[in-house]
Design an enzyme around this catalytic site. Structure first.
Site, PDB file in Angstrom:
ATOM      1  N   CYS A   1       0.791  -1.324   0.150  1.00 25.42           N
ATOM      2  CA  CYS A   1      -0.060   0.117  -0.018  1.00 25.42           C
ATOM      3  C   CYS A   1       0.908   1.279  -0.061  1.00 25.42           C
ATOM      4  O   CYS A   1       1.399   1.627   0.969  1.00 25.42           O
ATOM      5  CB  CYS A   1      -0.904   0.012   1.244  1.00 25.42           C
ATOM      6  SG  CYS A   1      -1.963   1.320   1.242  1.00 25.42           S
TER       7      CYS A   1
ATOM      8  N   CYS B   1      -0.402   4.099   2.121  1.00 32.25           N
ATOM      9  CA  CYS B   1      -0.272   3.709   3.482  1.00 32.25           C
ATOM     10  C   CYS B   1       1.048   4.110   3.978  1.00 32.25           C
ATOM     11  O   CYS B   1       1.383   4.602   5.028  1.00 32.25           O
ATOM     12  CB  CYS B   1      -0.629   2.356   4.023  1.00 32.25           C
ATOM     13  SG  CYS B   1      -2.315   1.909   3.411  1.00 32.25           S
ATOM     14  N   ASP B   2       2.179   3.601   3.375  1.00 29.51           N
ATOM     15  CA  ASP B   2       3.535   3.587   3.716  1.00 29.51           C
ATOM     16  C   ASP B   2       4.695   4.552   3.057  1.00 29.51           C
ATOM     17  O   ASP B   2       5.816   4.695   3.462  1.00 29.51           O
ATOM     18  CB  ASP B   2       4.012   2.242   3.743  1.00 29.51           C
ATOM     19  CG  ASP B   2       3.336   1.409   4.459  1.00 29.51           C
ATOM     20  OD1 ASP B   2       2.699   1.719   5.551  1.00 29.51           O
ATOM     21  OD2 ASP B   2       3.003   0.042   4.079  1.00 29.51           O
TER      22      ASP B   2
END
Length: 306
Positions: A131, A134-135
């Site tokens: 992701c 997300c990261d």
């Protein structure tokens, strides 16, 4: 209970809204308590009608608030098995709780596909990610590789190009599958390099990822990167469903636009369903269509008065 909806992404949330409009006694189960599915991870959504630009999280939270305002009930629970219980369905959850209803809508979406190469599992959370939104912030100013050639992979490369110093897009073919608009935008990013006809053979490092081995037309070399973002597609989350529900060759439920699976009382909505286009708008449409099918099913299979 009339209906259990399993999953609270765009499809499940839409079904929750329409279930309330139909005055059905329903519960929506979501395993993480927040919901939104993969759509909630999208930094920007610009193709959902009515929203020129919105984050996926904000969009799905707006859907949930809409459902709750109509009276939808959400439960934090992970469904692990669905089976017939007489004329009803019984949904068994990981915590042992069971829900019984006359109909079930499965809207559990997909899970990301893995490379299945040495080092991948060992470095999840330490440089390997599925992701980018997300990261990605953890790789600001660093060098990363994105693996894949579809819309998600190109979107990830575009997103990371605003954060990382250099982005390698590793694709096993000589052309991308992503749509032309995304490809044109990718070509404007000076810090993105596409490695054509290339596959990742392993991922290595110490405490965190320091590189991966790539093979291009038979030639193998080391690629120094701080992170590897895998975007090679998804697998439908259907293993927990009864085997009599037909799947296509890729494992998606063989259900039509009405969501009917061929198993009476079991319906499929969203990315879990076999179809050509998987988008938030089609998932929301699936949720609405499934509830209409549930209404019809309940009317045609009324329980005799006690």
């Amino acid at each position: 209970m009339d209906l259990v909806i399993i999953g609270a992404g765009a499809a499940g949330l839409s079904a929750s809204i329409y279930a309330q409009r139909a005055a059905l006694e329903a519960r929506t189960l979501e395993r993480d308590g927040v919901g939104g599915g993969q759509l909630a991870e999208a930094v920007q959504v610009d193709n959902y009608p009515g929203f020129a630009r919105i984050s996926g999280f904000a969009l799905t939270q707006a859907m949930r608030r809409h459902a709750e305002a109509l009276g939808s009930v959400f439960e934090t629970a992970e469904a692990v098995r669905v089976a017939r219980a007489g004329v009803d369905w019984e949904v068994q959850c990981a915590d042992g709780v069971r829900y019984r209803a006359r109909a079930v809508i499965a809207a559990t979406g997909t899970q990301r596909r893995r490379l299945e190469v040495p080092g991948e599992t060992a470095y999840i959370g330490r440089g390997v990610s599925y992701c980018a939104t997300c990261d990605g912030a953890f790789f600001r100013g660093k060098t990363v590789a994105v693996v894949g050639g579809g819309d998600t992979a190109v979107d990830d490369a575009l997103f990371l190009s605003d954060l990382a110093a250099r982005v390698y897009l590793v694709h096993r073919r000589d052309t991308l599958r992503a749509n032309r608009r995304r490809q044109a935008l990718l070509r404007t990013r000076q810090n993105v390099t596409v490695l054509w006809d290339t596959v990742v053979r392993d991922i290595y490092g110490a405490d965190a990822v320091t590189g991966c081995t790539v093979q291009t037309r038979g030639e193998t070399r080391a690629l120094a990167v701080d992170g590897v973002f895998v975007a090679i597609g998804a697998v439908p989350h259907t293993g927990w469903l009864p085997p009599e529900a037909a799947r296509d060759a890729a494992g998606y439920l063989a259900a039509g636009e009405d969501g009917a699976t061929g198993v009476p009382g079991l319906f499929a909505a969203g990315d879990i369903r076999s179809k050509r286009l998987r988008q938030a708008v089609t998932a929301a449409a699936d949720g609405a269509c499934c509830v209409a099918s549930v209404e019809r099913y309940l009317q045609e299979n009324r329980k005799p008065p006690v």
